[in-house]
Write a protein that holds these residues in place. Structure first.
Motif, PDB file in Angstrom:
ATOM      1  N   GLY A 102      42.617  50.279  54.032  1.00 25.63           N
ATOM      2  CA  GLY A 102      43.447  51.436  53.548  1.00 25.63           C
ATOM      3  C   GLY A 102      43.807  50.627  52.723  1.00 25.63           C
ATOM      4  N   ILE A 103      44.412  52.135  52.156  1.00 28.91           N
ATOM      5  CA  ILE A 103      44.850  51.425  51.256  1.00 28.91           C
ATOM      6  C   ILE A 103      46.320  51.936  50.886  1.00 28.91           C
ATOM      7  N   TYR A 104      47.501  50.817  51.624  1.00 31.45           N
ATOM      8  CA  TYR A 104      49.080  50.735  52.163  1.00 31.45           C
ATOM      9  C   TYR A 104      49.656  50.977  51.286  1.00 31.45           C
ATOM     10  N   SER A 105      51.665  51.483  51.109  1.00 31.33           N
ATOM     11  CA  SER A 105      52.430  51.071  50.387  1.00 31.33           C
ATOM     12  C   SER A 105      53.064  51.532  50.568  1.00 31.33           C
ATOM     13  N   ASN A 106      54.582  51.029  51.034  1.00 32.06           N
ATOM     14  CA  ASN A 106      56.090  51.561  50.437  1.00 32.06           C
ATOM     15  C   ASN A 106      56.450  51.710  49.529  1.00 32.06           C
ATOM     16  N   THR A 107      56.026  51.875  48.299  1.00 35.13           N
ATOM     17  CA  THR A 107      56.769  52.449  46.820  1.00 35.13           C
ATOM     18  C   THR A 107      56.337  53.901  46.264  1.00 35.13           C
ATOM     19  N   VAL A 130      44.889  42.728  47.323  1.00 37.41           N
ATOM     20  CA  VAL A 130      42.813  42.416  47.365  1.00 37.41           C
ATOM     21  C   VAL A 130      43.098  41.359  48.049  1.00 37.41           C
ATOM     22  N   PRO A 131      41.888  41.393  49.598  1.00 43.76           N
ATOM     23  CA  PRO A 131      41.435  40.677  49.814  1.00 43.76           C
ATOM     24  C   PRO A 131      40.755  38.909  48.736  1.00 43.76           C
ATOM     25  N   ASN A 132      40.947  38.049  48.905  1.00 42.23           N
ATOM     26  CA  ASN A 132      40.085  37.800  47.642  1.00 42.23           C
ATOM     27  C   ASN A 132      38.336  36.983  48.422  1.00 42.23           C
ATOM     28  N   ASP A 133      38.452  37.370  49.571  1.00 41.04           N
ATOM     29  CA  ASP A 133      36.609  36.717  50.453  1.00 41.04           C
ATOM     30  C   ASP A 133      36.125  37.947  49.837  1.00 41.04           C
ATOM     31  N   PRO A 134      34.910  37.870  49.139  1.00 37.07           N
ATOM     32  CA  PRO A 134      33.666  38.499  48.241  1.00 37.07           C
ATOM     33  C   PRO A 134      33.471  39.547  49.642  1.00 37.07           C
ATOM     34  N   THR A 135      33.614  40.245  50.537  1.00 32.01           N
ATOM     35  CA  THR A 135      32.767  41.300  51.820  1.00 32.01           C
ATOM     36  C   THR A 135      33.733  41.850  51.480  1.00 32.01           C
ATOM     37  N   ASN A 136      35.379  41.824  51.701  1.00 32.93           N
ATOM     38  CA  ASN A 136      36.518  42.757  52.149  1.00 32.93           C
ATOM     39  C   ASN A 136      36.868  42.903  50.758  1.00 32.93           C
ATOM     40  N   LEU A 137      36.316  42.071  49.259  1.00 41.40           N
ATOM     41  CA  LEU A 137      37.296  42.662  48.231  1.00 41.40           C
ATOM     42  C   LEU A 137      36.125  43.954  47.273  1.00 41.40           C
ATOM     43  N   ALA A 138      34.886  43.627  47.857  1.00 46.96           N
ATOM     44  CA  ALA A 138      33.996  44.538  47.671  1.00 46.96           C
ATOM     45  C   ALA A 138      34.488  46.479  47.791  1.00 46.96           C
ATOM     46  N   ARG A 139      34.809  45.985  49.778  1.00 47.70           N
ATOM     47  CA  ARG A 139      35.105  47.856  49.994  1.00 47.70           C
ATOM     48  C   ARG A 139      36.093  47.752  49.444  1.00 47.70           C
ATOM     49  N   THR A 140      37.130  46.982  48.951  1.00 47.54           N
ATOM     50  CA  THR A 140      38.693  47.237  48.334  1.00 47.54           C
ATOM     51  C   THR A 140      38.065  48.101  47.291  1.00 47.54           C
ATOM     52  N   GLY A 190      44.251  37.924  56.035  1.00 52.99           N
ATOM     53  CA  GLY A 190      45.500  37.680  56.636  1.00 52.99           C
ATOM     54  C   GLY A 190      46.529  38.834  55.860  1.00 52.99           C
ATOM     55  N   GLN A 191      47.111  37.756  55.333  1.00 50.59           N
ATOM     56  CA  GLN A 191      47.914  37.866  54.373  1.00 50.59           C
ATOM     57  C   GLN A 191      48.596  39.697  53.963  1.00 50.59           C
ATOM     58  N   LEU A 192      47.371  40.455  54.133  1.00 49.64           N
ATOM     59  CA  LEU A 192      47.340  41.450  52.858  1.00 49.64           C
ATOM     60  C   LEU A 192      48.915  42.892  53.524  1.00 49.64           C
ATOM     61  N   PRO A 193      49.009  42.413  55.210  1.00 51.91           N
ATOM     62  CA  PRO A 193      50.232  43.514  56.181  1.00 51.91           C
ATOM     63  C   PRO A 193      51.456  43.123  55.486  1.00 51.91           C
ATOM     64  N   ARG A 194      51.485  42.230  55.251  1.00 47.74           N
ATOM     65  CA  ARG A 194      53.120  41.442  54.503  1.00 47.74           C
ATOM     66  C   ARG A 194      53.181  41.726  53.293  1.00 47.74           C
ATOM     67  N   LEU A 195      52.306  41.720  52.530  1.00 47.49           N
ATOM     68  CA  LEU A 195      52.245  42.293  50.433  1.00 47.49           C
ATOM     69  C   LEU A 195      52.376  43.383  51.052  1.00 47.49           C
ATOM     70  N   VAL A 196      52.510  44.060  51.653  1.00 53.78           N
ATOM     71  CA  VAL A 196      52.738  45.677  51.737  1.00 53.78           C
ATOM     72  C   VAL A 196      54.171  46.050  50.964  1.00 53.78           C
ATOM     73  N   ASP A 197      55.607  44.392  51.460  1.00 52.53           N
ATOM     74  CA  ASP A 197      56.772  45.264  51.005  1.00 52.53           C
ATOM     75  C   ASP A 197      56.852  44.694  49.690  1.00 52.53           C
ATOM     76  N   SER A 248      48.800  48.135  49.211  1.00 53.64           N
ATOM     77  CA  SER A 248      48.148  46.378  49.256  1.00 53.64           C
ATOM     78  C   SER A 248      47.323  47.321  50.438  1.00 53.64           C
ATOM     79  N   ALA A 249      45.685  46.614  49.562  1.00 57.69           N
ATOM     80  CA  ALA A 249      44.542  46.649  50.883  1.00 57.69           C
ATOM     81  C   ALA A 249      44.351  46.060  51.632  1.00 57.69           C
TER      82      ALA A 249
END
Length: 275
Positions: free
Chosen positions: A118-123, A138-148, A189-196, A201-202
Motif C-alpha cells: 500500500g501507499i501510506y502517508s501522514n502528510t 520505495v523498496p530497493n529490491d527489484p520485485t517490490n519496486l516493480a510492484r510499487t 523493512g525500513q519503509l513503515p518507519r519512513l511514513v513519518d 511510503s510504499a
C-alpha cells in the motif's frame, strides 16, 4: 481325546489369525499418517495457518503443527529435507527463483489471500491531495519496486514506458512522472518507519502488519497479480497426497473465506476466490 485335540487346534488358529489381523491393522494405521507439519513466517501467514487452515484440517481428523520462521530461506529448506509437509510464506516469483537456485523440487498447492502493498502517508489524506515534488520511500529490491511502480501507475501518478515488462520495471522505466515525485530507495523493512519522515511510503503488506499498521489506512492498495500472492507449497512428490488434497479443500471452503473476511481485513483475494 479327539475333541480335545480339535479344540486346541482351533484355539491356536484363532490366536494366529487374531495376531495377523492386529498386525494388518497396525500396518494400516502406520500408513495413514494424519499429521501435517506446517511452516510459516511469523506474522499474518503463521496466523492464517493457526487460525484458519489448521482448525479446518482438524475437523477432517488431521493433527496440525505449525513452525514459525523469521527468514525466507529456512522454510523451503525445511520442506525439502522433510522437516515440514507444507509451508506458507512466499509468492510464485520467489518460489520459482529459490527452487531453481537451490535445486529443489517444490510445487504450489493453492494461492491464498495475501496482504497487499500500500501507499501510506501522514502528510496527505488522499491520492488527489499529493503535491508536486513530494518524496516517496520505495523498496530497493527489484520485485517490490516493480510492484510499487504498478500501484503508482494504477493510481494515475506515473506512467511506465510502453516497451517494458511492468513486473520488472525500475525507476528508469518511468515514462511520465506526473507529480515529479522524488524517489527514496531503501530496504523494504525500513519503509513503515519512513511514513513519518517522507511524504509517502510504499509498504509491503507483511511489513505493514508487522508494524501494526492498518491496511485499510493506505491511500491506495495494490491490485496484485496472482504471481505476487502467497501460496501453500509442498514437495512435488506430495502433490497427489491425501494431506495435500485436504489442504486444498479447506482453503477452497466457504468457512475459510469467512475467517479471512472476519480476521484478515484488507487482504487481497486470489482470482480463483473472486469467481
Amino acid at each position: 481325546m479327539k475333541r480335545l485335540t480339535t479344540g486346541i487346534i482351533l484355539t491356536v488358529l484363532t490366536l494366529i489369525l487374531a495376531a495377523c489381523g492386529s498386525d494388518d491393522a497396525s500396518d494400516a494405521d502406520a500408513s495413514e499418517d494424519k499429521t501435517i507439519n506446517f511452516g510459516a513466517t511469523s506474522g499474518p501467514y503463521s496466523d492464517m495457518v493457526t487460525e484458519a487452515i489448521a482448525p479446518l484440517l482438524e475437523e477432517k481428523g488431521y493433527e496440525v503443527t505449525n513452525q514459525e520462521f523469521t527468514d525466507y530461506v529456512q522454510p523451503n529448506k525445511a520442506l525439502a529435507n522433510g522437516d515440514l509437509d507444507a509451508n506458507l510464506f512466499q509468492h510464485k516469483v520467489y518460489l520459482d527463483s529459490f527452487a531453481e537456485e537451490n535445486d529443489l523440487d517444490l510445487s504450489e498447492v493453492i494461492i491464498v489471500p495475501t496482504a497487499p502493498m500500500g501507499i501510506y502517508s501522514n502528510t496527505f489524506d488522499s491520492i488527489e491531495a499529493i503535491e508536486e515534488g513530494s518524496s516517496i520511500a520505495v523498496p530497493n529490491d527489484p520485485t517490490n519496486l516493480a510492484r510499487t511502480l504498478i500501484i503508482l501507475e494504477d493510481a494515475g501518478l506515473i506512467t511506465l514506458k510502453d516497451d517494458i515488462d511492468p513486473l520488472r520495471a525500475s525507476i528508469q522505466d518511468i515514462g511520465d512522472n506526473k507529480k515529479s515525485l522524488e524517489f527514496v530507495e531503501v530496504e523494504a523493512g525500513q519503509l513503515p518507519r519512513l511514513v513519518d519522515s517522507e511524504d509517502l511510503s510504499a509498504v509491503p503488506g507483511n511489513y505493514a502488519l508487522a508494524a501494526d499498521m492498518d491496511l485499510l489506512d493506505s491511500l491506495a492498495l495494490e491490485d496484485m497479480p496472482d504471481d505476487y500472492r502467497n501460496r501453500v507449497v509442498v514437495n512435488t512428490e506430495d502433490l497427489d497426497a491425501d494431506f495435500t488434497k485436504a489442504i486444498e479443500e479447506v482453503v477452497q471452503s466457504d468457512e475459510f473465506e469467512q475467517i479471512i473476511d472476519e480476521e484478515f481485513e484488507g487482504f487481497s483475494k486470489p482470482e480463483w476466490m473472486k469467481k
